[in-house]
Design an enzyme around this catalytic site. Sequence first.
Site, PDB file in Angstrom:
ATOM      1  N   GLU A 296      -6.814   8.195   7.081  1.00 46.39           N
ATOM      2  CA  GLU A 296      -6.974   8.823   8.394  1.00 46.39           C
ATOM      3  C   GLU A 296      -7.422  10.281   8.292  1.00 46.39           C
ATOM      4  O   GLU A 296      -6.695  11.199   8.698  1.00 46.39           O
ATOM      5  CB  GLU A 296      -5.664   8.723   9.198  1.00 46.39           C
ATOM      6  CG  GLU A 296      -5.216   7.288   9.424  1.00 46.39           C
ATOM      7  CD  GLU A 296      -3.955   7.166  10.262  1.00 46.39           C
ATOM      8  OE1 GLU A 296      -3.346   8.196  10.594  1.00 46.39           O
ATOM      9  OE2 GLU A 296      -3.572   6.038  10.598  1.00 46.39           O
TER      10      GLU A 296
ATOM     11  N   TYR B 227      -3.321   1.413  16.298  1.00 46.23           N
ATOM     12  CA  TYR B 227      -2.038   1.387  17.016  1.00 46.23           C
ATOM     13  C   TYR B 227      -2.212   1.117  18.508  1.00 46.23           C
ATOM     14  O   TYR B 227      -1.479   0.341  19.093  1.00 46.23           O
ATOM     15  CB  TYR B 227      -1.277   2.707  16.795  1.00 46.23           C
ATOM     16  CG  TYR B 227      -0.799   2.827  15.371  1.00 46.23           C
ATOM     17  CD1 TYR B 227       0.430   2.312  14.985  1.00 46.23           C
ATOM     18  CD2 TYR B 227      -1.609   3.399  14.390  1.00 46.23           C
ATOM     19  CE1 TYR B 227       0.852   2.365  13.662  1.00 46.23           C
ATOM     20  CE2 TYR B 227      -1.198   3.460  13.066  1.00 46.23           C
ATOM     21  CZ  TYR B 227       0.040   2.934  12.707  1.00 46.23           C
ATOM     22  OH  TYR B 227       0.449   2.976  11.396  1.00 46.23           O
TER      23      TYR B 227
ATOM     24  N   HIS C 270      -2.683  10.958   1.420  1.00 38.69           N
ATOM     25  CA  HIS C 270      -2.057  10.684   2.715  1.00 38.69           C
ATOM     26  C   HIS C 270      -1.377  11.981   3.157  1.00 38.69           C
ATOM     27  O   HIS C 270      -0.176  12.049   3.292  1.00 38.69           O
ATOM     28  CB  HIS C 270      -1.079   9.515   2.593  1.00 38.69           C
ATOM     29  CG  HIS C 270      -0.697   8.866   3.891  1.00 38.69           C
ATOM     30  ND1 HIS C 270      -0.861   7.515   4.142  1.00 38.69           N
ATOM     31  CD2 HIS C 270      -0.163   9.375   5.021  1.00 38.69           C
ATOM     32  CE1 HIS C 270      -0.430   7.225   5.362  1.00 38.69           C
ATOM     33  NE2 HIS C 270       0.011   8.343   5.918  1.00 38.69           N
TER      34      HIS C 270
ATOM     35  N   GLU D 116      -3.153  -0.283   8.340  1.00 34.06           N
ATOM     36  CA  GLU D 116      -1.940   0.102   9.077  1.00 34.06           C
ATOM     37  C   GLU D 116      -1.989  -0.517  10.459  1.00 34.06           C
ATOM     38  O   GLU D 116      -3.033  -0.489  11.128  1.00 34.06           O
ATOM     39  CB  GLU D 116      -1.838   1.618   9.289  1.00 34.06           C
ATOM     40  CG  GLU D 116      -1.398   2.392   8.092  1.00 34.06           C
ATOM     41  CD  GLU D 116      -1.216   3.881   8.396  1.00 34.06           C
ATOM     42  OE1 GLU D 116      -0.915   4.232   9.553  1.00 34.06           O
ATOM     43  OE2 GLU D 116      -1.409   4.662   7.457  1.00 34.06           O
TER      44      GLU D 116
ATOM     45  N   ASN E 189      -7.020   1.423  10.525  1.00 42.29           N
ATOM     46  CA  ASN E 189      -5.659   1.635  11.020  1.00 42.29           C
ATOM     47  C   ASN E 189      -5.713   1.623  12.543  1.00 42.29           C
ATOM     48  O   ASN E 189      -6.543   2.325  13.140  1.00 42.29           O
ATOM     49  CB  ASN E 189      -5.124   2.999  10.561  1.00 42.29           C
ATOM     50  CG  ASN E 189      -4.947   3.074   9.049  1.00 42.29           C
ATOM     51  OD1 ASN E 189      -5.234   2.119   8.331  1.00 42.29           O
ATOM     52  ND2 ASN E 189      -4.474   4.208   8.573  1.00 42.29           N
TER      53      ASN E 189
ATOM     54  N   ARG F 245       0.860  -1.184   0.000  1.00 45.25           N
ATOM     55  CA  ARG F 245       0.000   0.000   0.000  1.00 45.25           C
ATOM     56  C   ARG F 245       0.897   1.236   0.000  1.00 45.25           C
ATOM     57  O   ARG F 245       1.724   1.395   0.913  1.00 45.25           O
ATOM     58  CB  ARG F 245      -0.898  -0.028   1.245  1.00 45.25           C
ATOM     59  CG  ARG F 245      -1.664   1.238   1.467  1.00 45.25           C
ATOM     60  CD  ARG F 245      -2.573   1.151   2.703  1.00 45.25           C
ATOM     61  NE  ARG F 245      -3.226   2.421   2.867  1.00 45.25           N
ATOM     62  CZ  ARG F 245      -3.101   3.212   3.933  1.00 45.25           C
ATOM     63  NH1 ARG F 245      -2.402   2.837   4.986  1.00 45.25           N
ATOM     64  NH2 ARG F 245      -3.707   4.380   3.961  1.00 45.25           N
TER      65      ARG F 245
HETATM   66  O1  IFM Z   1       3.338   7.293  10.171  1.00 50.82           O
HETATM   67  C1  IFM Z   1       1.971   7.350  10.424  1.00 50.82           C
HETATM   68  C2  IFM Z   1       1.181   7.200   9.148  1.00 50.82           C
HETATM   69  O2  IFM Z   1       1.551   8.154   8.213  1.00 50.82           O
HETATM   70  C3  IFM Z   1      -0.293   7.356   9.424  1.00 50.82           C
HETATM   71  N1  IFM Z   1      -0.729   6.512  10.503  1.00 50.82           N
HETATM   72  C4  IFM Z   1       0.067   6.472  11.705  1.00 50.82           C
HETATM   73  C5  IFM Z   1       1.533   6.264  11.368  1.00 50.82           C
HETATM   74  C6  IFM Z   1       2.362   6.219  12.667  1.00 50.82           C
HETATM   75  O3  IFM Z   1       2.230   7.405  13.370  1.00 50.82           O
END
Ligand code: IFM
Length: 476
Positions: A173, A304, A128, A379, A302, A84
Amino acid sequence: MPESAAPVTPVTFPPAFLWGAATSAYQIEGAVREDGRTPSIWDTFSHTPGKTAGGDTGDIAVDHYHRYRDDVALMAELGLNAYRFSVSWPRVQPTGRGPAVQRGLDFYRRLVDELLGAGIKPAVTLYHWDLPQELEDAGGWPERDTAYRFAEYAQMVGEALGDRVEQWITLNEPWCSAFLGYASGVHAPGRTDPAAALRAAHHLNLAHGLGTVALRSVMPARNSVGLSLNTSVVRPLSQQPADLAAARKIDDLSGGIFHGPILHGAYPESLFEATAPVTDWSYVRDGDLAAIHQPLDALGLNYYTPTLVASATGELPGPRADGHGESDHSPWPASEDVAFLQTPGERTEMGWTVDPTGLHDLIMRYTREAPGLPLYITENGAAYDDKPEADGSVHDPERVAYLHGHLSAVRRAIADGADVRGYYLWSLMDNFEWAYGYGKRFGAVHVDYASQERTPKSSAHWYARAARTGTLPPVE
Ligand code: IFM
């Protein structure tokens, strides 16, 4: 035992599962003044003193613009079957208006051909975060016209690549574009105006809807169009009504504000109530919701870390942490009554708590929110302070554990009925981490920024084994 808690062993994925990695244009390409490219908001922002750690910029980044063939070869060596990447808007339509620059499009044609030649399925993200600076000068995302400009750009890229790229993501995002860009100002363009951020969110939604129609007007019907959301996995500190209300507000401001109109054709009523002190939403015109509410072929998620919130009025335990960078301005409009708390547990170099259950929760939430819609994890990954050993090898056992935990959560969600078709590790290689500059390394591949040498870390080798076998190797 509820099914989601049951171990799935061995952790084996469906045969057609995509094992990918993700990047974005400004974070890796460099070559910011080549072949007709003009500045984006990130060029301007990163060149403004004090905006990024150490004054780092994406001018050179990891020089992918010149090294893309080697980078694709590396992906092939690692056995990835999907990649991607994002298209740089100012590289293909420098001022954000008018005709496409063929040299810019040619770069992406060559990249896609190289990927297809290596048996790697490309997934294109159109936006992006690198808005052409001229469009920001004309008002940026708070301005309605930007959505129309995006649709024009989407059509150009669709025309150029739609014959060879099947998977399309309009926006990455949009929460970050709207709220880090226009409310807290830790991202480009660095504005700190909560009302403008909410307008930006609406126009990003409109851009997604108009862009989806524009793409479909020029592409084969087999292609898939969706977007990637980073809805917070919000956890209230307690079940007390005030904490639940805080959680609801942040869920609306990170999730409902996007998936409401996109998936259901309406903003949540509770979002209007919560944001009333800041905006009256009068910029939502008749017909906008229908324009935004286009059928999707897939949804990208995405993830984290989860977000722990409480009502700010009570006595609160532990440190505050909202995980979205240093600013005197909150990214959350009209949310002074919400406190963001540090989630307990091990943390990555970003200070983000490692919690794979959040990924499972997110997938199951969207399985309910959009029944039948294929999902992709577009992500997921972690930053660690990876350093080469004397022999040049790079060991990152924490990232291996992170990936194992999160991929296991994906597999559990599939066992629980979710239709997850693929996973894109963030990130293929170390790169420009926005306001943090080059200080935070998210890559499975280490990059020596002085020599641009690429070295797969142990996590890359681990992920390669997973991609080749479809089964997660043990964590050593
Ligand atoms: O690096 C970023 C990415 O560009 C978008 N999502 C989160 C990642 C980590 O912060």
